[in-house]
Design a protein around this motif. Structure first.
Motif, PDB file in Angstrom:
ATOM      1  N   ALA A 197       0.821  -1.204   0.000  1.00 49.18           N
ATOM      2  CA  ALA A 197       0.000   0.000   0.000  1.00 49.18           C
ATOM      3  C   ALA A 197       0.859   1.260   0.000  1.00 49.18           C
ATOM      4  O   ALA A 197       0.417   2.329  -0.443  1.00 49.18           O
ATOM      5  N   ASP A 198       2.094   1.138   0.475  1.00 45.98           N
ATOM      6  CA  ASP A 198       2.994   2.291   0.565  1.00 45.98           C
ATOM      7  C   ASP A 198       3.882   2.458  -0.672  1.00 45.98           C
ATOM      8  O   ASP A 198       4.621   3.428  -0.773  1.00 45.98           O
ATOM      9  N   VAL A 199       3.787   1.531  -1.611  1.00 43.81           N
ATOM     10  CA  VAL A 199       4.660   1.559  -2.791  1.00 43.81           C
ATOM     11  C   VAL A 199       4.637   2.905  -3.534  1.00 43.81           C
ATOM     12  O   VAL A 199       5.674   3.348  -4.044  1.00 43.81           O
ATOM     13  N   PRO A 200       3.487   3.612  -3.637  1.00 43.55           N
ATOM     14  CA  PRO A 200       3.522   4.913  -4.319  1.00 43.55           C
ATOM     15  C   PRO A 200       4.522   5.905  -3.712  1.00 43.55           C
ATOM     16  O   PRO A 200       4.956   6.842  -4.392  1.00 43.55           O
ATOM     17  N   ASN A 201       4.903   5.693  -2.450  1.00 43.28           N
ATOM     18  CA  ASN A 201       5.866   6.570  -1.798  1.00 43.28           C
ATOM     19  C   ASN A 201       7.306   6.086  -1.932  1.00 43.28           C
ATOM     20  O   ASN A 201       8.232   6.745  -1.444  1.00 43.28           O
ATOM     21  N   TRP A 202       7.497   4.947  -2.585  1.00 43.18           N
ATOM     22  CA  TRP A 202       8.835   4.399  -2.764  1.00 43.18           C
ATOM     23  C   TRP A 202       9.560   5.127  -3.901  1.00 43.18           C
ATOM     24  O   TRP A 202       8.957   5.875  -4.675  1.00 43.18           O
ATOM     25  N   HIS A 203      10.844   4.846  -4.018  1.00 47.82           N
ATOM     26  CA  HIS A 203      11.671   5.419  -5.074  1.00 47.82           C
ATOM     27  C   HIS A 203      11.273   4.833  -6.435  1.00 47.82           C
ATOM     28  O   HIS A 203      11.298   3.626  -6.618  1.00 47.82           O
ATOM     29  N   GLN A 204      10.844   5.680  -7.361  1.00 54.46           N
ATOM     30  CA  GLN A 204      10.485   5.308  -8.730  1.00 54.46           C
ATOM     31  C   GLN A 204       9.493   4.133  -8.778  1.00 54.46           C
ATOM     32  O   GLN A 204       9.775   3.081  -9.360  1.00 54.46           O
ATOM     33  N   PRO A 205       8.313   4.283  -8.192  1.00 56.94           N
ATOM     34  CA  PRO A 205       7.353   3.181  -8.124  1.00 56.94           C
ATOM     35  C   PRO A 205       6.863   2.694  -9.484  1.00 56.94           C
ATOM     36  O   PRO A 205       6.641   1.493  -9.668  1.00 56.94           O
ATOM     37  N   GLU A 206       6.672   3.593 -10.427  1.00 53.26           N
ATOM     38  CA  GLU A 206       6.185   3.192 -11.749  1.00 53.26           C
ATOM     39  C   GLU A 206       7.185   2.255 -12.426  1.00 53.26           C
ATOM     40  O   GLU A 206       6.810   1.214 -12.996  1.00 53.26           O
TER      41      GLU A 206
ATOM     42  N   LEU B 127      -2.811   2.182  -4.238  1.00 55.51           N
ATOM     43  CA  LEU B 127      -2.028   2.253  -5.475  1.00 55.51           C
ATOM     44  C   LEU B 127      -2.702   3.126  -6.528  1.00 55.51           C
ATOM     45  O   LEU B 127      -2.031   3.703  -7.387  1.00 55.51           O
ATOM     46  N   GLY B 128      -4.030   3.202  -6.494  1.00 50.71           N
ATOM     47  CA  GLY B 128      -4.742   4.059  -7.434  1.00 50.71           C
ATOM     48  C   GLY B 128      -4.476   3.696  -8.879  1.00 50.71           C
ATOM     49  O   GLY B 128      -4.634   2.548  -9.299  1.00 50.71           O
ATOM     50  N   SER B 129      -4.015   4.656  -9.649  1.00 48.08           N
ATOM     51  CA  SER B 129      -3.779   4.437 -11.079  1.00 48.08           C
ATOM     52  C   SER B 129      -2.657   3.431 -11.319  1.00 48.08           C
ATOM     53  O   SER B 129      -2.649   2.748 -12.351  1.00 48.08           O
TER      54      SER B 129
ATOM     55  N   GLU C 231      -4.320   0.080 -11.501  1.00 52.56           N
ATOM     56  CA  GLU C 231      -5.047  -0.121 -12.755  1.00 52.56           C
ATOM     57  C   GLU C 231      -4.087  -0.456 -13.896  1.00 52.56           C
ATOM     58  O   GLU C 231      -4.380  -1.292 -14.749  1.00 52.56           O
ATOM     59  N   THR C 232      -2.927   0.170 -13.892  1.00 58.81           N
ATOM     60  CA  THR C 232      -1.951  -0.051 -14.962  1.00 58.81           C
ATOM     61  C   THR C 232      -1.262  -1.406 -14.833  1.00 58.81           C
ATOM     62  O   THR C 232      -0.972  -2.062 -15.843  1.00 58.81           O
ATOM     63  N   HIS C 233      -1.018  -1.841 -13.595  1.00 58.86           N
ATOM     64  CA  HIS C 233      -0.189  -3.032 -13.376  1.00 58.86           C
ATOM     65  C   HIS C 233      -0.937  -4.169 -12.680  1.00 58.86           C
ATOM     66  O   HIS C 233      -0.295  -5.095 -12.167  1.00 58.86           O
ATOM     67  N   ARG C 234      -2.252  -4.153 -12.664  1.00 60.82           N
ATOM     68  CA  ARG C 234      -3.023  -5.118 -11.881  1.00 60.82           C
ATOM     69  C   ARG C 234      -2.734  -6.563 -12.253  1.00 60.82           C
ATOM     70  O   ARG C 234      -2.811  -7.466 -11.409  1.00 60.82           O
ATOM     71  N   GLU C 235      -2.383  -6.829 -13.508  1.00 57.16           N
ATOM     72  CA  GLU C 235      -2.106  -8.212 -13.915  1.00 57.16           C
ATOM     73  C   GLU C 235      -0.824  -8.744 -13.302  1.00 57.16           C
ATOM     74  O   GLU C 235      -0.595  -9.960 -13.287  1.00 57.16           O
ATOM     75  N   ARG C 236       0.005  -7.851 -12.769  1.00 53.59           N
ATOM     76  CA  ARG C 236       1.268  -8.264 -12.154  1.00 53.59           C
ATOM     77  C   ARG C 236       1.173  -8.311 -10.629  1.00 53.59           C
ATOM     78  O   ARG C 236       2.159  -8.632  -9.971  1.00 53.59           O
ATOM     79  N   ILE C 237       0.028  -7.958 -10.079  1.00 55.27           N
ATOM     80  CA  ILE C 237      -0.128  -7.892  -8.626  1.00 55.27           C
ATOM     81  C   ILE C 237      -1.035  -9.040  -8.177  1.00 55.27           C
ATOM     82  O   ILE C 237      -2.192  -9.121  -8.577  1.00 55.27           O
ATOM     83  N   HIS C 238      -0.497  -9.922  -7.331  1.00 54.58           N
ATOM     84  CA  HIS C 238      -1.203 -11.127  -6.915  1.00 54.58           C
ATOM     85  C   HIS C 238      -1.301 -11.162  -5.387  1.00 54.58           C
ATOM     86  O   HIS C 238      -0.314 -10.911  -4.689  1.00 54.58           O
ATOM     87  N   MET C 239      -2.463 -11.486  -4.868  1.00 48.35           N
ATOM     88  CA  MET C 239      -2.700 -11.505  -3.425  1.00 48.35           C
ATOM     89  C   MET C 239      -2.560 -12.926  -2.884  1.00 48.35           C
ATOM     90  O   MET C 239      -3.060 -13.881  -3.482  1.00 48.35           O
TER      91      MET C 239
END
Length: 203
Positions: free
Chosen positions: A123-132, A157-159, A162-170
């Motif tokens: 959940a904090d990844v948007p605040n990491w270095h170069q998250p995109e 993560l917001g947008s 949406e852009t990377h959802r296929e790479r994110i697995h729970m």
């Protein structure tokens, strides 16, 4: 996620990356790694002790060489676990995006990489270095306790989600109330840490 549900692209070998300060590595880390390895059908989990963690004061972190040896001792008996010195041997702060990029170069094109982390960290990844850039380098295996609210990660993560959802697995993992800071405190107080860490790490 059931065993084998996640498949590598084009049958490629699947390698998970589990980074952390590991000060010290404990049973919670190992159980989480094993649950994720089995659920996602990973061929290997590589533990990556942080060299110079950007979010922690270096004066309060055990020297990297000791954390590396403790991690190595903790995984020796598991054929699917290994330890990398990739962050320790790199000068300067250890940013996740640099580590994943370096490991991608190291393993080559015949491997699918999966970065393992907890739901709070994801959940904090948007605040990491170069998250995109980071989200474009590998898959993510997000570990949470049974019944956790997965929508929190999506909203945070917001947008990016949406852009990377296929790479994110729970992935669900058991709830284990252990922390490295608690273990260090018990050691300072002369209290037992038996079964909280592997025996060789305790010694």
């Amino acid at each position: 996620m059931s065993r084998g549900q996640l498949r590598g692209e084009h049958g490629l070998r699947r390698v998970g990356i589990l980074g952390g300060t590991f000060d010290p590595i404990h049973a919670g880390h190992l159980i989480a790694a094993e649950c994720v390895r089995e659920s996602a059908g990973l061929d290997e989990v590589v533990f990556v002790p942080a060299g110079d963690p950007p979010h922690k004061e270096s004066s309060r972190v055990t020297p990297a060489r000791h954390r590396y040896v403790m991690t190595l001792l903790a995984v020796l008996a598991h054929p699917g676990f290994s330890v990398s010195r990739i962050e320790m041997d790199r000068a300067g702060k250890s940013f996740t995006v640099d580590t994943v990029e370096a490991m991608r170069r190291e393993v080559g094109d015949g491997v699918d990489l999966y970065f393992i982390l907890g739901s709070d960290s994801m959940a904090d990844v948007p605040n990491w270095h170069q998250p995109e850039r980071l989200l474009g380098l590998c898959h993510f295996l997000v570990a949470g306790r049974p019944g956790w609210d997965r929508s929190v990660v999506e909203r945070s993560l917001g947008s990016l989600y949406e852009t990377h959802r296929e790479r994110i697995h729970m992935v669900d993992i058991p709830a284990i109330e252990l922390s490295s800071s608690e273990i260090r405190a018990r050691v300072r107080e002369g209290r037992s840490i038996r079964y909280m860490v592997p025996e060789m790490v305790e010694r």
